[in-house]
Design a protein around this motif. Sequence first.
Motif: not given
Lengths: 433, 181
Positions: A283, A286, A289-290, A293-294, A296
């Motif tokens: 959790y 991720f 990373y999440f 990533y979002q 950016n």
Amino acid sequence: MSEASTKSCCSSDSSCCGAANTIAKLLLPIGLVGLGLAVLGLILGLVNHDARPVISWLLGLAFWLTVLLGSLFMVLLFNLFDAGWAVIARRQLEHLIGGFRWVALLFVPLLAITWFYSDPGILWKWMNPDHMLPSGHTVSHDVLYESKAIFLNRFSFTLQAFIFFGAFIFFAEMLRKHSFAMDRDGDTAHVSAMRKLSALGIFVCALSLTFAAINWFMSLEYHWFSTMYGVWFFAGSMRSAIAVLLIILYFQSTKGSLKGIHNESHNYLLGCMALAFTVFWAYISFSQYFLIYQANIPEETFWYQIRHVNVDGSTNSWWWVGLCLIFFHFLVPFLFLLFYKTKVKVKLILFVAIWILVFHLVDLYFNILPSKIAPADNILNYDVRQFSVTFWDLSMIVGVGGIVLWAYRKSLSKNSPIPLRDPRVNESIHCHE
Amino acid sequence: MPATDNNTFGIAATFRTAPDVYHACEKVRDAGYTRWDSYTPFPIHGIHHAMGLKRSKVPIFTFLGGVTGFLTGLSIVAYMNFNYPLIVGGKPYFSPVFPFPIFYELTILLAAFGTLGGMFILNRLPRHHHPLFDYEPFLKTSDDTFMIVIESTDPTFNEDKVRAVLGEAGGEDISIIQAED
């Protein structure tokens, strides 16, 4: 039953079979030889201005530091929540965290490098103001470093290292002292003393762990921003500590002094914790990373970018290591631990524990090793340090492991393997899932 | 007199102490009965071994619910993003990363539904009344009495044999429970 525990305790020192005793005696030599080789690597690295053997030192230390930190947090938690089932397991962890002082001692060479070596930034590049960055200027002209310099400077780094190790050792030793004292005098006042200590310790150690992770591991790529990093480090610590605890309990219950005392209910409960922290690790990893990533944002995405592609866009070795982490550090242990049988069958839980430890090490490689290296002749370009397991890595991991486990054995031989006069020891022996 | 008439729910026997009922459970288990239960005022550790109970099947429902949820989330996102393509934040139309919270939340939601539904199905719930509630001594199983009831739906149910087994196991007040009319 108290008779059962007394009996097994009395024979604890002599009851270990021959092989276990031989291994126990070999722990210190193995540790010293491993460390000796790692020192050789460190010296060679420093002489040749090669950062890789210096990273080996940090990596081997990180592996056992996470194990000890996870153990310390479990002891704090068990005391804080007055956990009845965990009393026997807690004692094994109390023996284990006696090794903190040695890990702290082994951290000193890294501090010495930052003060006395000709390139203080060989490991943490921001330590050297003249370090050339891929952007074409040095650390001292780096805007991001200038903004972070209040926190990231050599004096604060050294001071914090002393404070953090001081906090870990203080709480570890105080909890050990009270717990072992209760064996001798049977005074239950120690229980409330340990709980009060833990209430304070959980805050101090959580902050120390978070900032230690930021200082020692995250700042290797000091341009990066992540609010999840400390939590990731905590999750990894807990997973590795639970794995080591399961392995220790396996040997103690088959060949050592916990024969007939440590049972499948304990394994089940620890297996549940292993499952919980497997999910927690996934959790946290991720989420980190999440969110990056979002959003950016280049200051954040580069950290994952160098773990995916080289500067020319070709996929590099870290991409495969990353996939390996998703499937083998999360998915396989997760699916495996879901089953009831895995958690109660000793051989199966031992297999998962070893599996988690191996991939915890891979996780540390993934977080510590990759770095942008500026080639001297080509500014505005960089190489990514690729995945490799070197001889120096292994010798440091084995070396520190030998010392930590030797400290565990030493503490075990001086004190009872079972907290005989803990008010909840009976509950732990008769623990039922 | 017929061994059992159609109106029998089962045969109950009461026990005075927890060890009594524990050992009686072992005897009933060894006699090969499958449709029976023990009733105790408090949980007795290890009684599921004495009764020969197997692991619950609820996790299967949980797992199926979870897999359904994950695939539902996957299909929702895939269908919507390809049926009505919109570029948001420069992200691809489909990637396992940005819609992962949807997969994950639906996995948890449907796994929870699966658990709840599985529990209801396996316990044959909802059920508003039970024949045992009409049997006066049963009320004491929430106080100081232990009870074993072998149900008439058991394939090997035979009144005399059941009475004998329960009697041998040390049961008292062995009596027939009437099913609902």
